[in-house]
Design an enzyme around this catalytic site. Structure first.
Site, PDB file in Angstrom:
ATOM      1  N   GLU A 189      -7.073   4.630   7.803  1.00  0.00           N
ATOM      2  CA  GLU A 189      -6.920   6.053   7.467  1.00  0.00           C
ATOM      3  C   GLU A 189      -8.191   6.597   6.800  1.00  0.00           C
ATOM      4  OE1 GLU A 189      -3.159   5.547   5.463  1.00  0.00           O
ATOM      5  OE2 GLU A 189      -2.264   5.094   7.406  1.00  0.00           O
ATOM      6  N   ASN A 239       0.867  -1.180   0.000  1.00  0.00           N
ATOM      7  CA  ASN A 239       0.000   0.000   0.000  1.00  0.00           C
ATOM      8  C   ASN A 239       0.903   1.229   0.000  1.00  0.00           C
ATOM      9  OD1 ASN A 239      -1.823   2.024   0.522  1.00  0.00           O
ATOM     10  ND2 ASN A 239      -2.371   1.328   2.588  1.00  0.00           N
ATOM     11  N   LYS A 298       0.131   4.232  -0.334  1.00  0.00           N
ATOM     12  CA  LYS A 298      -0.553   5.408   0.234  1.00  0.00           C
ATOM     13  C   LYS A 298      -0.349   6.625  -0.687  1.00  0.00           C
ATOM     14  CE  LYS A 298      -0.307   3.336   4.744  1.00  0.00           C
ATOM     15  NZ  LYS A 298      -0.273   3.478   6.177  1.00  0.00           N
ATOM     16  N   GLU A 335      -5.407  -5.195  10.761  1.00  0.00           N
ATOM     17  CA  GLU A 335      -4.426  -4.121  10.964  1.00  0.00           C
ATOM     18  C   GLU A 335      -4.746  -3.375  12.256  1.00  0.00           C
ATOM     19  OE1 GLU A 335      -2.321  -2.782   7.175  1.00  0.00           O
ATOM     20  OE2 GLU A 335      -4.151  -1.628   7.313  1.00  0.00           O
TER      21      GLU A 335
HETATM   22  P1  PGA Z   1       2.689   0.447   7.648  1.00  0.00           P
HETATM   23  O1  PGA Z   1       1.231   0.640   7.014  1.00  0.00           O
HETATM   24  O2  PGA Z   1       3.249  -0.839   7.121  1.00  0.00           O
HETATM   25  O3  PGA Z   1       3.453   1.643   7.190  1.00  0.00           O
HETATM   26  O4  PGA Z   1       2.508   0.388   9.125  1.00  0.00           O
HETATM   27  C1  PGA Z   1       0.368  -0.447   6.864  1.00  0.00           C
HETATM   28  C2  PGA Z   1      -0.944   0.000   6.316  1.00  0.00           C
HETATM   29  O5  PGA Z   1      -1.382   1.124   6.615  1.00  0.00           O
HETATM   30  O6  PGA Z   1      -1.605  -0.729   5.568  1.00  0.00           O
END
Ligand code: PGA
Length: 264
Positions: free
Chosen positions: A110, A19, A21, A177
């Site tokens: 998020e 991901n 983002k 998560e």
């Molecule tokens: P991270 O994010 O690996 O940076 O903790 C995971 C996610 O938000 O899916």
């Protein structure tokens, strides 16, 4: 393949999802996807899904990773609206996603916390994804470490999948998560994650793939991949470094081969 015969009675192909983002420019996105593609074919026992920002999906789909291809490397969107079209400024529809990707992350924390998506909206999106032949990667997780209640999480997941058919539930990907672990460098332990994955599996099915996500990196990934009920990982920060992402994918691939040998 031969090793499938020796796998779990129910075979769940390992899945590693990146991901990205709201990161990468078009050139970085292209290089990252290209670098992963160069190695993906060697990792034949694991599915890989890259979720770049939606503005780069078309670019990568056209040049590198076509939708509905038969390889182990696919694209996913990070979110979508449930409607096919209409006056929804700033949104992308399942029809649009389907032209460039096969998966879609839904209900990411998020989206829930910053953009206030609620359980009904996310459930609607998940149903819509299936109606448009997309595979949803549905995220669930508790906000605080000391507030973990597997019963509450299971009820939450139940609400999210309530409208799905049994076949859709089997095709669904669930990402466990814990919110406190996302982007904090403070991952859950594999045991903690496995215990929850086991409980969540009770809500879905033996065929549903359940991933762990939250501060996964090349140093801690192996521990999660060795757990029976964890079928892969959803990776944020570490998925932006292609070497780390590939190292993790290789662990997953090795784990499948190792298990097959043990069961032989
Ligand atoms: P991270 O994010 O690996 O940076 O903790 C995971 C996610 O938000 O899916």
């Amino acid at each position: 393949m031969w090793y499938n015969l020796y796998m779990n009675k129910v075979h769940r192909q390992k899945l590693i999802v990146g991901n990205w983002k709201m990161n990468t420019g078009s050139a970085d996105a292209h290089i990252l996807a290209q670098s992963i593609k160069n190695e993906a074919a060697h990792l034949e026992h694991v599915d890989l899904v890259l979720c770049p920002p939606s503005v780069w999906l078309g670019l990568i789909a056209e040049n590198l990773i076509m939708p509905h291809n038969s390889s182990n490397l696919h694209l996913g969107a990070q979110n979508m609206h449930f409607a096919e079209q209409g006056a929804y400024t700033g949104e992308i529809s399942p029809n649009m996603v389907k032209e460039v990707a096969d998966y879609v992350i839904l209900g990411h924390s998020e989206r829930v916390h910053i953009f206030k998506e609620d359980v009904h909206l996310v459930a609607h999106k998940v149903k819509s994804a299936f109606e448009h032949h997309l595979t949803p990667i549905l995220c669930v997780g508790e906000d605080q470490k000391d507030a973990k209640s597997n019963r509450l999480l299971a009820n939450h997941l139940k609400q999210l999948v309530g409208q799905l058919t049994a076949t859709e539930v089997e095709k669904l990907v669930v990402a466990y998560e814990p919110v406190w672990a996302i982007g904090t460098g403070n991952a859950a332990t594999p045991e903690y994650a496995e215990e929850t994955a086991f409980v969540l599996r009770g809500v879905v099915s033996d065929k549903t793939r359940i991933l762990y996500g939250g501060s996964v990196d090349a140093t801690n990934a192996k521990g999660f991949l060795q757990k029976e009920d964890i079928d892969g990982l959803l990776i944020g920060g570490a998925s932006l470094k292609y070497k780390d992402f590939l190292t993790i994918a290789k662990y997953a691939d090795d784990e499948v081969i190792k298990l097959a040998r043990i069961r032989k």
